[in-house]
Write an enzyme that holds these catalytic residues in place. Structure first.
Site, mmCIF file in Angstrom:
data_model
loop_
_atom_site.group_PDB
_atom_site.id
_atom_site.type_symbol
_atom_site.label_atom_id
_atom_site.label_comp_id
_atom_site.label_asym_id
_atom_site.label_seq_id
_atom_site.Cartn_x
_atom_site.Cartn_y
_atom_site.Cartn_z
ATOM 1 N N ASN A 36 0.543 -0.944 0.120
ATOM 2 C CA ASN A 36 0.260 0.046 -0.154
ATOM 3 C C ASN A 36 0.717 1.643 -0.127
ATOM 4 O O ASN A 36 1.867 1.165 0.669
ATOM 5 C CB ASN A 36 -0.897 0.107 1.273
ATOM 6 N N GLU A 38 0.122 5.172 0.374
ATOM 7 C CA GLU A 38 -0.584 6.201 1.012
ATOM 8 C C GLU A 38 -0.555 7.742 0.497
ATOM 9 O O GLU A 38 0.320 7.697 -0.091
ATOM 10 C CB GLU A 38 -0.947 6.531 2.302
ATOM 11 N N CYS A 47 -4.056 0.808 -2.751
ATOM 12 C CA CYS A 47 -4.004 -0.813 -1.420
ATOM 13 C C CYS A 47 -3.073 -1.415 -2.352
ATOM 14 O O CYS A 47 -2.300 -1.642 -3.137
ATOM 15 C CB CYS A 47 -5.717 -1.287 -2.084
ATOM 16 N N GLU A 49 -3.151 -5.268 -2.903
ATOM 17 C CA GLU A 49 -3.792 -5.730 -3.772
ATOM 18 C C GLU A 49 -3.780 -4.921 -4.983
ATOM 19 O O GLU A 49 -3.664 -6.192 -6.103
ATOM 20 C CB GLU A 49 -5.206 -6.414 -2.998
ATOM 21 N N CYS A 78 -10.279 -4.404 1.097
ATOM 22 C CA CYS A 78 -11.905 -3.140 0.572
ATOM 23 C C CYS A 78 -12.206 -3.314 -0.633
ATOM 24 O O CYS A 78 -12.226 -4.088 -1.719
ATOM 25 C CB CYS A 78 -10.729 -2.039 0.234
ATOM 26 N N CYS A 81 -10.778 -3.311 -4.135
ATOM 27 C CA CYS A 81 -9.166 -3.630 -4.083
ATOM 28 C C CYS A 81 -10.698 -5.863 -5.044
ATOM 29 O O CYS A 81 -10.419 -5.542 -5.820
ATOM 30 C CB CYS A 81 -8.823 -4.945 -3.501
#
Length: 122
Positions: A36, A38, A47, A49, A78, A81
């Protein structure tokens, strides 16, 4: 899962402190990792994934067979994803692991039933 755990160490997480790593296994046996990343503009955060899946596509790997996701507490992907997973690897197995060694095996269909796809309902 080991590759996903190693990728989590590279996470850029100045806001949440929450590390996530992912690893995609392709049909050709290659593994592509992601973490991930940010951003102060939260909508620009990506993310692990999705990072792993889009990196695999960018490298010409378009037959994912499995996705491993590692977080210390062990959480599920999430919604964003999950939708990308449906699009890029609708039949791949998904493995969710945590720092205590817990491993959950699931599938895209279990994570996102009735997914938005271009399948004709008739």
């Amino acid at each position: 899962m080991a590759a996903a755990k190693a990728a989590a160490a590279n996470a850029y997480i100045p806001y949440s402190g929450f590390r996530v790593g992912a690893a995609v296994l392709d049909a050709d046996g290659s593994v592509t990792v992601g973490c991930n990343v940010e951003n102060a503009g939260y909508g620009s955060t990506i993310c692990a994934e999705r990072t792993a899946l889009v990196s695999a596509v960018a490298q010409g790997r378009k037959q994912p067979t499995a996705l491993a996701v590692y977080t210390e507490p062990g959480v599920s992907p999430c919604g964003s994803c999950r939708q990308v997973m449906v699009e890029l690897g609708p039949t791949m197995q998904v493995y969710l692991g945590n720092a205590k060694g817990r491993l959950v095996e699931t599938s895209i269909a279990e994570l996102l039933p009735n997914a938005f796809t271009d399948i004709d309902p008739e």
